[in-house]
Design an enzyme around this catalytic site. Structure first.
Site, PDB file in Angstrom:
ATOM      1  N   LYS A   1       0.853  -1.184   0.000  1.00 40.62           N
ATOM      2  CA  LYS A   1       0.000   0.000   0.000  1.00 40.62           C
ATOM      3  C   LYS A   1       0.888   1.234   0.000  1.00 40.62           C
ATOM      4  CE  LYS A   1      -4.100  -1.989   0.508  1.00 40.62           C
ATOM      5  NZ  LYS A   1      -5.165  -1.851  -0.524  1.00 40.62           N
TER       6      LYS A   1
ATOM      7  N   LYS B   1     -13.081  -7.996  -8.317  1.00 42.88           N
ATOM      8  CA  LYS B   1     -13.489  -8.380  -6.965  1.00 42.88           C
ATOM      9  C   LYS B   1     -14.938  -8.831  -6.996  1.00 42.88           C
ATOM     10  CE  LYS B   1     -10.345  -5.584  -4.213  1.00 42.88           C
ATOM     11  NZ  LYS B   1     -10.185  -4.395  -3.377  1.00 42.88           N
TER      12      LYS B   1
END
Ligand code: OSB
Ligand code: MG
Length: 368
Positions: free
Chosen positions: A163, A262
């Site tokens: 991240k 997703k």
């Protein structure tokens, strides 16, 4: 599909370690579990992936329960379907709320595959017997990141995602790249940048990243296309892709070169397969994204990732990446960098009912 009952659970489990992004920390994960039982006593399972608060998408656990109990389940009661591929069209009379829809839709797929005594991967058209495992490092400390990556490489993961944000990018990635010169690394910005940061983002081309995920606005298609023309690193879209149409537009505009699918966010497996098929035809690689999920959702992801277009290792990690004890048996494990696609019926994992009862904090049964 003769449905007899639908059982809804809200459960909660602490993460082993806080999951940090520039948007905040996730330390406890709430989730929705759906069990649909048919007239033969066969049960299919689904999981709702909305968070407790709307930090990543606009949905929450509460909005999903509202959609499920007041709209989606009544719609299914009034309009019986023969095949799970019909659910998505039925649910399209309700705007968005894709996480609520996916929770129910994926349970219908598991039920259908089990009623056909078939692995879900085969029902979906999967061709792989194992899927490549990738894992996410979500910390703001370089030392911790390197310690975690060391451990994940021992466990065999084939790809690491980190991240990033303007406060944690060039120096962070430089240190990681220095430690692992040949490692497949990608960076996920979760919309931390704007076009004003173009020079900052361009500089990340130095690190030979597999891709940069969602650098700009969470609902943007246009600005990512402008950015992609200026940088070498392929852009992957996550937040911007909530449907087949989003994927088609992003690819037609040149907003990305890779798509993160997703299941739990785009409305379910039917829509996931449509995006997969479109990308496959266009030569756009896809990978299966994660949502800090429990075992049921992990199992759905594994079946989906067995389709031929999933050519990049996804956020497919073992149950013990996040959980002390998952709600499925066996738990998901990574061996030599792969997760085996189960060969049993449906999602191919059993539900650990004892563990589910332990972590469940609310339950309702709707009888059809
Ligand atoms: O942006 O991909 C994301 C987790 C929660 C919400 C959004 C994201 C993530 C991850 C995946 O990065 C973590 C995982 O489940 O492996
Ligand atoms: Mg992402």
């Amino acid at each position: 599909m003769k449905i007899r009952s639908i059982e809804l659970h809200v459960m909660e489990m602490p993460l082993k370690d806080p999951f940090l992004t520039h948007l905040g920390a996730v330390t406890v994960r709430e989730g929705i579990i759906i069990k649909i039982t048919n007239s033969d006593g066969i049960s299919g399972y689904g999981e709702g992936v909305a968070f407790s608060t709307p930090w990543y998408t606009e949905e929450t656990v509460k909005t999903c329960l509202h959609m499920l109990t007041d709209f989606l389940i009544p719609l299914l009661q009034k309009n019986p379907i023969d095949h799970p591929a019909q659910a998505s069209n039925l649910f399209s009379s309700l705007r968005r709320n894709n996480m609520a829809k996916a929770a129910l839709e994926t349970a219908l797929w598991d039920l259908y595959a089990k009623s056909q005594a078939q692995p879900l991967s085969r029902t979906l058209g999967g061709t792989r017997s194992a899927v490549a495992a990738g894992v996410v490092v979500a910390t703001d400390s370089t030392t911790k990141a390197i310690r975690q990556i060391d451990q994940y490489l021992i466990e065999g993961y084939q790809r690491i995602k980190v991240k990033i944000s303007p406060k944690l990018d060039y120096a962070f990635l430089a240190e990681i790249r220095r430690s692992y010169p040949d490692l497949p690394i990608m960076a996920d910005a979760n919309s931390a940048y704007s076009l004003k940061d173009i020079e900052r983002i361009k500089a990340l081309d130095d690190f030979n990243l597999l891709m940069i995920e969602q650098p700009l606005g969470y609902d943007d298609i246009l600005e990512h296309a402008l950015l992609q023309k200026e940088i070498k690193t392929p852009i992957c879209l996550d937040e911007s892709i909530n449907s087949y149409d989003d994927a088609r537009k992003a690819i037609e505009f040149g907003s990305c070169k890779v798509i993160n699918i997703k299941v739990g966010k785009i409305g379910g497996l039917y829509e996931a397969k449509r995006i997969h098929d479109y990308c496959f035809e266009k030569g756009i690689p896809v990978w299966c994204g994660g949502m800090i999920e429990f075992g049921i959702s992990r199992a759905h992801n594994i079946s989906l990732a067995s389709l031929p277009g999933f050519s990049i290792p996804g956020d497919i990690s073992s149950s013990n990446r996040f959980w002390e004890d998952d709600i499925i048996t066996p738990e998901v494990t990574v061996q030599n960098g792969f997760v085996t696609v189960p060969s049993g019926p449906g999602i191919g994992y059993q539900i650990n009912e004892k563990r589910l009862q332990e972590v469940s904090k609310w339950k309702e049964t709707i009888v059809f």
